[in-house]
Write a protein that holds these residues in place. Structure first.
Motif, PDB file in Angstrom:
ATOM      1  N   THR A  22      -1.459  -1.108  -4.160  1.00 49.52           N
ATOM      2  CA  THR A  22      -2.708  -0.052  -4.220  1.00 49.52           C
ATOM      3  C   THR A  22      -2.043   1.099  -3.965  1.00 49.52           C
ATOM      4  O   THR A  22      -1.155   1.402  -2.917  1.00 49.52           O
ATOM      5  N   PHE A  23      -2.570   2.251  -4.717  1.00 50.54           N
ATOM      6  CA  PHE A  23      -1.956   3.477  -4.369  1.00 50.54           C
ATOM      7  C   PHE A  23      -3.006   4.439  -4.176  1.00 50.54           C
ATOM      8  O   PHE A  23      -3.968   4.548  -4.676  1.00 50.54           O
ATOM      9  N   ARG A  24      -2.957   5.303  -2.896  1.00 48.61           N
ATOM     10  CA  ARG A  24      -3.568   6.072  -2.495  1.00 48.61           C
ATOM     11  C   ARG A  24      -2.981   7.355  -2.570  1.00 48.61           C
ATOM     12  O   ARG A  24      -1.966   7.712  -2.412  1.00 48.61           O
ATOM     13  N   GLY A  25      -3.771   8.692  -2.109  1.00 45.87           N
ATOM     14  CA  GLY A  25      -3.425   9.846  -2.111  1.00 45.87           C
ATOM     15  C   GLY A  25      -4.054  10.975  -2.751  1.00 45.87           C
ATOM     16  O   GLY A  25      -4.974  10.574  -3.741  1.00 45.87           O
ATOM     17  N   GLY A  26      -3.939  12.169  -2.621  1.00 46.72           N
ATOM     18  CA  GLY A  26      -4.913  13.171  -3.224  1.00 46.72           C
ATOM     19  C   GLY A  26      -4.314  13.619  -4.893  1.00 46.72           C
ATOM     20  O   GLY A  26      -3.461  13.000  -5.416  1.00 46.72           O
ATOM     21  N   ASP A  27      -5.033  14.437  -5.215  1.00 48.45           N
ATOM     22  CA  ASP A  27      -4.669  15.090  -6.631  1.00 48.45           C
ATOM     23  C   ASP A  27      -3.431  15.360  -6.429  1.00 48.45           C
ATOM     24  O   ASP A  27      -2.539  15.941  -5.455  1.00 48.45           O
ATOM     25  N   GLY A  28      -2.552  15.309  -7.691  1.00 49.51           N
ATOM     26  CA  GLY A  28      -1.099  15.640  -7.635  1.00 49.51           C
ATOM     27  C   GLY A  28      -0.161  14.500  -7.364  1.00 49.51           C
ATOM     28  O   GLY A  28       1.096  14.918  -7.361  1.00 49.51           O
ATOM     29  N   SER A  29      -0.860  13.333  -6.640  1.00 53.03           N
ATOM     30  CA  SER A  29       0.437  12.435  -6.318  1.00 53.03           C
ATOM     31  C   SER A  29       0.795  11.940  -7.366  1.00 53.03           C
ATOM     32  O   SER A  29       0.433  11.759  -8.246  1.00 53.03           O
ATOM     33  N   GLN A  30       2.150  11.362  -7.289  1.00 54.21           N
ATOM     34  CA  GLN A  30       3.061  10.736  -8.327  1.00 54.21           C
ATOM     35  C   GLN A  30       3.593   9.354  -7.492  1.00 54.21           C
ATOM     36  O   GLN A  30       4.318   9.411  -6.824  1.00 54.21           O
ATOM     37  N   PHE A  31       2.979   8.387  -8.414  1.00 52.37           N
ATOM     38  CA  PHE A  31       3.361   6.972  -8.145  1.00 52.37           C
ATOM     39  C   PHE A  31       4.157   6.426  -9.319  1.00 52.37           C
ATOM     40  O   PHE A  31       4.015   6.473 -10.336  1.00 52.37           O
ATOM     41  N   HIS A  90       0.718  -1.093  -0.019  1.00 51.14           N
ATOM     42  CA  HIS A  90       0.007  -0.039   0.102  1.00 51.14           C
ATOM     43  C   HIS A  90       0.965   1.265  -0.088  1.00 51.14           C
ATOM     44  O   HIS A  90       1.667   1.422   0.946  1.00 51.14           O
ATOM     45  N   CYS A  91       0.710   2.048  -1.006  1.00 53.45           N
ATOM     46  CA  CYS A  91       1.396   3.355  -0.949  1.00 53.45           C
ATOM     47  C   CYS A  91       0.426   4.413  -0.319  1.00 53.45           C
ATOM     48  O   CYS A  91      -0.575   4.602  -1.126  1.00 53.45           O
ATOM     49  N   GLN A  92       0.688   5.117   0.892  1.00 55.36           N
ATOM     50  CA  GLN A  92      -0.274   6.207   1.126  1.00 55.36           C
ATOM     51  C   GLN A  92      -0.235   7.459   0.489  1.00 55.36           C
ATOM     52  O   GLN A  92      -1.190   8.356   0.886  1.00 55.36           O
ATOM     53  N   GLY A  93       0.709   7.819  -0.232  1.00 51.54           N
ATOM     54  CA  GLY A  93       0.760   8.826  -1.231  1.00 51.54           C
ATOM     55  C   GLY A  93       2.007   8.538  -2.198  1.00 51.54           C
ATOM     56  O   GLY A  93       2.165   7.488  -2.518  1.00 51.54           O
ATOM     57  N   SER A  94       2.408   9.805  -2.626  1.00 54.48           N
ATOM     58  CA  SER A  94       3.523   9.605  -3.705  1.00 54.48           C
ATOM     59  C   SER A  94       4.781   8.571  -3.159  1.00 54.48           C
ATOM     60  O   SER A  94       4.977   8.834  -2.174  1.00 54.48           O
ATOM     61  N   CYS A  95       5.090   7.770  -4.180  1.00 52.43           N
ATOM     62  CA  CYS A  95       5.996   6.639  -3.558  1.00 52.43           C
ATOM     63  C   CYS A  95       6.610   6.401  -5.065  1.00 52.43           C
ATOM     64  O   CYS A  95       6.285   6.431  -6.147  1.00 52.43           O
ATOM     65  N   THR A  96       7.797   5.557  -4.624  1.00 53.04           N
ATOM     66  CA  THR A  96       8.410   4.584  -5.627  1.00 53.04           C
ATOM     67  C   THR A  96       8.582   3.254  -5.292  1.00 53.04           C
ATOM     68  O   THR A  96       9.062   3.098  -4.178  1.00 53.04           O
ATOM     69  N   LEU A  97       8.089   2.289  -6.252  1.00 54.30           N
ATOM     70  CA  LEU A  97       8.581   0.898  -5.926  1.00 54.30           C
ATOM     71  C   LEU A  97       9.429   0.461  -7.177  1.00 54.30           C
ATOM     72  O   LEU A  97       9.216   0.630  -8.247  1.00 54.30           O
ATOM     73  N   GLU A  98      10.642   0.082  -6.647  1.00 50.62           N
ATOM     74  CA  GLU A  98      11.750  -0.134  -7.632  1.00 50.62           C
ATOM     75  C   GLU A  98      12.234  -1.616  -7.245  1.00 50.62           C
ATOM     76  O   GLU A  98      12.754  -2.183  -6.268  1.00 50.62           O
ATOM     77  N   SER A  99      12.193  -2.405  -8.454  1.00 49.89           N
ATOM     78  CA  SER A  99      12.609  -3.828  -8.277  1.00 49.89           C
ATOM     79  C   SER A  99      11.807  -4.555  -7.191  1.00 49.89           C
ATOM     80  O   SER A  99      12.594  -5.285  -6.544  1.00 49.89           O
ATOM     81  N   GLY A 127      -6.107   6.848  -5.730  1.00 45.87           N
ATOM     82  CA  GLY A 127      -5.872   7.923  -5.350  1.00 45.87           C
ATOM     83  C   GLY A 127      -6.005   8.926  -6.566  1.00 45.87           C
ATOM     84  O   GLY A 127      -6.312   8.294  -7.581  1.00 45.87           O
ATOM     85  N   GLY A 128      -5.456  10.169  -6.479  1.00 39.78           N
ATOM     86  CA  GLY A 128      -5.289  11.104  -7.596  1.00 39.78           C
ATOM     87  C   GLY A 128      -3.979  10.927  -8.265  1.00 39.78           C
ATOM     88  O   GLY A 128      -3.196  10.263  -7.767  1.00 39.78           O
ATOM     89  N   GLY A 129      -3.817  11.964  -9.106  1.00 41.04           N
ATOM     90  CA  GLY A 129      -2.374  11.947  -9.706  1.00 41.04           C
ATOM     91  C   GLY A 129      -2.090  11.015 -10.916  1.00 41.04           C
ATOM     92  O   GLY A 129      -3.059  10.232 -11.484  1.00 41.04           O
ATOM     93  N   THR A 130      -0.845  10.596 -10.799  1.00 45.56           N
ATOM     94  CA  THR A 130      -0.488   9.916 -11.957  1.00 45.56           C
ATOM     95  C   THR A 130       0.470   8.598 -11.495  1.00 45.56           C
ATOM     96  O   THR A 130       1.184   8.713 -10.513  1.00 45.56           O
ATOM     97  N   TYR A 155     -11.189  10.548  -8.555  1.00 49.36           N
ATOM     98  CA  TYR A 155     -10.164  11.638  -8.993  1.00 49.36           C
ATOM     99  C   TYR A 155     -10.156  11.465 -10.442  1.00 49.36           C
ATOM    100  O   TYR A 155     -10.556  10.456 -11.079  1.00 49.36           O
ATOM    101  N   GLU A 156      -9.661  12.523 -11.064  1.00 48.58           N
ATOM    102  CA  GLU A 156      -8.981  12.380 -12.378  1.00 48.58           C
ATOM    103  C   GLU A 156      -7.731  11.584 -12.192  1.00 48.58           C
ATOM    104  O   GLU A 156      -6.700  12.169 -11.577  1.00 48.58           O
ATOM    105  N   ARG A 157      -7.489  10.323 -13.026  1.00 49.86           N
ATOM    106  CA  ARG A 157      -6.224   9.675 -12.818  1.00 49.86           C
ATOM    107  C   ARG A 157      -5.504   9.571 -14.235  1.00 49.86           C
ATOM    108  O   ARG A 157      -6.195   9.388 -15.178  1.00 49.86           O
ATOM    109  N   THR A 158      -4.341   9.685 -14.391  1.00 44.08           N
ATOM    110  CA  THR A 158      -3.453   9.349 -15.399  1.00 44.08           C
ATOM    111  C   THR A 158      -2.562   7.996 -15.049  1.00 44.08           C
ATOM    112  O   THR A 158      -2.052   7.877 -14.014  1.00 44.08           O
ATOM    113  N   ILE A 159      -2.653   7.315 -16.071  1.00 41.12           N
ATOM    114  CA  ILE A 159      -1.833   6.155 -16.073  1.00 41.12           C
ATOM    115  C   ILE A 159      -0.881   5.972 -17.210  1.00 41.12           C
ATOM    116  O   ILE A 159      -1.290   6.291 -18.260  1.00 41.12           O
ATOM    117  N   VAL A 160       0.346   5.663 -17.156  1.00 37.64           N
ATOM    118  CA  VAL A 160       1.445   5.478 -18.167  1.00 37.64           C
ATOM    119  C   VAL A 160       2.062   4.267 -17.980  1.00 37.64           C
ATOM    120  O   VAL A 160       2.688   3.683 -16.843  1.00 37.64           O
TER     121      VAL A 160
END
Length: 285
Positions: A148-157, A127-136, A176-179, A204-209
């Motif tokens: 699972t990614f949580r957080g408000g508008d503008g979060s970056q995961f 669980h990411c409670q806000g902007s976070c990085t999961l690497e390897s 959450g919100g953000g990307t 939220y409006e969410r962006t997925i890349v």
């Protein structure tokens, strides 16, 4: 929220996972991905995509140790697991689709988790409670969700590197919100790679890349997004293996809600607004 999924019978599935998944990656000649610069941070835009030959890992890492986790590990800051396998104990759940399972790791706003192997049963992963990085991060057998990614508008995961396999439903859940950016990643035997929550009480409006990603059938869809909330999913350099009939949907659009009802499917076409990709962005093998 579950969806139909074409499954390999359980007796064959375990035997195939290691051989097919690792073998498919190895035959493509892919080598270990280049580590992202520490200066970027989770809130930065992803670096320009490297070529496929420089990204996905050729094989799963060998566990350096094994730890049974009976209570969620709280991460505040940077956590490097050194490729230790963390095996969820029964106190966290059974690895099924029950909504009340606990995560193995809970990452605080701005935190990072790296070089971790999550063993079976995967319970509710990370669980990411806000902007976070999961690497390897490597999920050997996904439970309810891998992350699972949580957080408000503008979060970056950011999910960079690693792989996951064996899910009845989703790999990544974007609540959450953000990307949410998933890059240099591989997945096999799942229903949906990334889902923007279709019926959360807060929407939220969410962006997925999704870029430099390799998936192996069986699977149903790469991304599910809610067009009525302005979501978008962008695909770059995606490889799909074992889907000769091209049944895996790259981008499924829904009408989401905040009432908990099942969202309505509305289409799958690449429209340049909600589903952003061209034919050249997806390769079939």
């Amino acid at each position: 929220m579950r969806s139909p999924h074409r499954r390999i019978p359980s007796g064959r599935r375990r035997a195939l996972l290691a051989a097919v998944f690792a073998g498919a990656l190895a035959t493509t000649g892919l080598t270990a991905f280049a580590q992202a610069s520490d200066s970027a941070g989770p809130a930065s835009e992803p670096a320009q995509a490297a070529s496929a030959a420089d990204t996905l890992a050729a094989e799963w890492p060998q566990a350096t140790d094994e730890v049974v986790v009976n209570e969620t590990i709280e991460v505040d800051g940077a956590f490097d697991g050194g490729n230790v396998r963390y095996v969820p104990g029964p106190e966290l759940g059974d690895g099924g689709q029950d909504e009340d399972q606990l995560p193995v790791f809970k990452v605080a706003e701005g935190g990072s988790l790296s070089n971790v192997i999550i063993g079976s049963p995967g319970v509710d992963g990370v669980h990411c409670q806000g902007s976070c990085t999961l690497e390897s991060v490597w999920w050997e057998d996904i439970g309810e969700d891998a992350a699972t990614f949580r957080g408000g508008d503008g979060s970056q995961f950011l999910v960079s590197g690693g792989a996951a396999r064996g899910s009845d439903d989703k790999v990544f859940q974007h609540n959450g919100g953000g990307t949410l950016t998933v890059r240099d990643f591989a997945a096999e035997d799942f229903s949906t790679l990334v889902r923007s929550c279709g019926n959360c009480s807060s929407q939220y409006e969410r962006t997925i890349v999704i870029e430099n990603v390799e998936v192996t059938a069986p699977a149903n869809r790469l991304a599910g997004i809610n067009e009525n909330y302005g979501d978008s999913a962008t695909f770059r350099n995606v490889t799909i293996i074992g889907d000769d009939d091209r049944e895996i949907v790259p981008c499924q659009k829904y009408i989401g809600n905040d009432s908990g009802d099942e969202p309505e499917e509305t289409g799958t076409d690449a429209d340049g607004t909600h589903c952003r990709y061209s034919e050249s962005d997806i390769t079939y093998q």
